[in-house]
Design an enzyme around this catalytic site. Structure first.
Site, PDB file in Angstrom:
ATOM      1  CB  ALA A 150      35.861  10.465  53.772  1.00  0.00           C
ATOM      2  N   GLY A 201      35.937  15.652  54.588  1.00  0.00           N
ATOM      3  CA  GLY A 201      37.171  15.271  55.276  1.00  0.00           C
ATOM      4  C   GLY A 201      38.376  16.076  54.801  1.00  0.00           C
ATOM      5  CD  GLU A 251      35.406  16.587  58.873  1.00  0.00           C
ATOM      6  OE1 GLU A 251      35.519  15.642  58.055  1.00  0.00           O
ATOM      7  OE2 GLU A 251      34.623  16.546  59.825  1.00  0.00           O
ATOM      8  CD  GLU A 274      31.209  16.101  55.632  1.00  0.00           C
ATOM      9  OE1 GLU A 274      30.728  17.254  55.471  1.00  0.00           O
ATOM     10  OE2 GLU A 274      32.393  15.913  55.970  1.00  0.00           O
TER      11      GLU A 274
END
Ligand code: HXC
Length: 258
Positions: A65, A109, A112, A132
Site C-alpha cells: 500500500a 498489500g 496480499e 508492515e
C-alpha cells in the site's frame, strides 16, 4: 474510463491488467485500487473474456500500500473513511479466474493482492513479504489470514513478525506459488496458463473456482457436499455433453459456455 495507474489489454479470451506506477514500485494507492476494481469488473462483464491476469513490472509486482498516502492518517481517517482498504475487496467479487504473475517485490498489500488472486505464478526473482511490522502496523488486507492458510502458521508468523522476505524457491516449496519460471518468461507462462483456462467451459471454470474457494470457508463434509452439488449441476450443461462426447470421439471439444 481512462486509466493512469494500470494498463489494460485483451489477448483473445484473456484480460491482462498491468499495475503501472513504476516510480513508486507500483505502490497501491486509492486511485490504483479503484482503477483495478473498474478494470476487473469490466472483464467480469465482458463475455469474450474468460480469464484474467494481473501483473506488475520486472522489479515489482507491488511494493505494498502507498506509505506516503497513509502516513498521516488518524485512526478516524482509517476507520471512518476506510481509505486504505475500502476498494480492496472488488477482486473477491470476480467469478472468473484471476492469475497473479509476480516478478520482483510483492510486499505488504502487494503480497496480499497476489494472494487474493486464484493462484500465483512467480518469476525466479520474486520476493514475498509482509513488512508492515517495520512500519509500526500490521497487514490489513488479509495477510495474517491468507498466509497461514496458504503456507503454515510457522512461516506466516515468521514473515509477519520478522518482516523476512521469502524468495520464489521458498514460496513454491511452501505452497504460496504454483509455479516458478525465469523472469523473462513470466508473462508468456501466465498468459499461456490463462489461455488454457480460457479454452475450457467458462461456467464449469466458475464452478471450480467457487468450489475450491469454499474449502477455505467451511468444514470438509460441507465442502464435499457443496462440490457434489456443483458436480451434479455440471451435467446440466451442454459443455459437459460436448466434453465427454469429444473424449469418446477422440477429438478436441468445442465448448460453448452453455
Ligand atoms: C510508497 C513506495 C513504496 C510504498 C517503494 N516506494 N515502496 N512508495 N509506498 N509501499 C517508493 C520509494 O519511496 C521510492 O520513491 C521508490 O518507490 C523506489 O523505492 P526504493 O526504496 O528507492 O527502492 P529499493 O531501494 O530498490 O527498495 C525496494 C523496496 C523498498 C525493498 C521494495 O522500496 C521498500 O521497502 N518498500 C516498502 C515496502 C513496504 O513496507 N511495504 C508495505 C507497505 S504497508 P522515491 O520517490 O524515493 O524514488 C502495506 C499495508 C497494506 O502494504 C495494508 C492493506 C491495504
Amino acid at each position: 474510463m481512462e486509466f493512469e495507474c494500470i494498463l489494460v489489454e485483451t489477448k483473445e479470451k484473456v484480460g491482462l491488467i498491468t499495475l503501472n506506477r513504476p516510480k513508486a514500485l507500483n505502490a497501491l494507492n486509492d486511485q490504483l485500487m479503484n482503477e483495478l476494481g473498474v478494470a476487473l469488473k469490466a472483464f467480469e462483464h465482458n463475455d469474450t473474456i474468460q480469464c484474467i491476469v494481473i501483473t506488475g513490472s520486472q522489479k515489482a509486482f507491488a511494493a505494498g500500500a502507498d506509505i506516503a498516502a497513509m502516513a498521516n492518517y488518524s485512526f478516524m481517517d482509517a476507520y471512518k473513511g476506510d481509505y486504505i482498504t475500502r476498494n480492496w475487496e472488488t477482486i473477491r467479487q470476480i467469478r472468473k479466474p484471476v492469475i497473479a504473475a509476480v516478478a520482483g517485490y510483492a510486499l505488504g498489500g502487494g503480497c496480499e493482492l497476489a494472494m487474493m488472486c486464484d493462484f500465483i505464478i512467480a518469476a525466479d526473482n520474486a520476493k514475498f513479504g509482509q513488512p508492515e511490522v517495520k512500519l509500526g502496523t500490521l497487514p490489513g488486507a488479509g495477510g495474517t489470514q491468507r498466509l497461514p492458510r496458504a503456507i503454515s502458521k510457522a512461516k506466516a508468523m515468521d514473515m509477519c513478525l520478522t518482516a523476512r522476505m521469502m524468495d520464489a524457491e521458498e514460496a513454491e516449496r511452501a505452497g504460496l506459488v504454483s509455479r516458478i519460471v525465469p523472469a523473462d518468461m513470466l508473462l508468456e507462462e501466465a498468459l499461456s496458463a490463462a489461455a488454457t483456462i480460457a479454452s475450457m467451459s467458462l461456467p464449469v471454470i466458475m464452478m471450480i473456482k467457487e468450489s475450491v474457494n469454499r474449502a477455505y470457508e467451511t468444514t470438509l463434509s460441507e465442502g464435499v457436499h457443496f462440490e457434489r452439488r456443483l458436480f451434479h449441476s455440471s451435467f446440466g450443461t451442454e459443455d459437459q455433453k460436448e466434453g465427454m462426447k469429444a473424449f469418446l470421439e477422440k477429438r478436441t471439444p468445442e465448448f460453448k459456455n452453455q
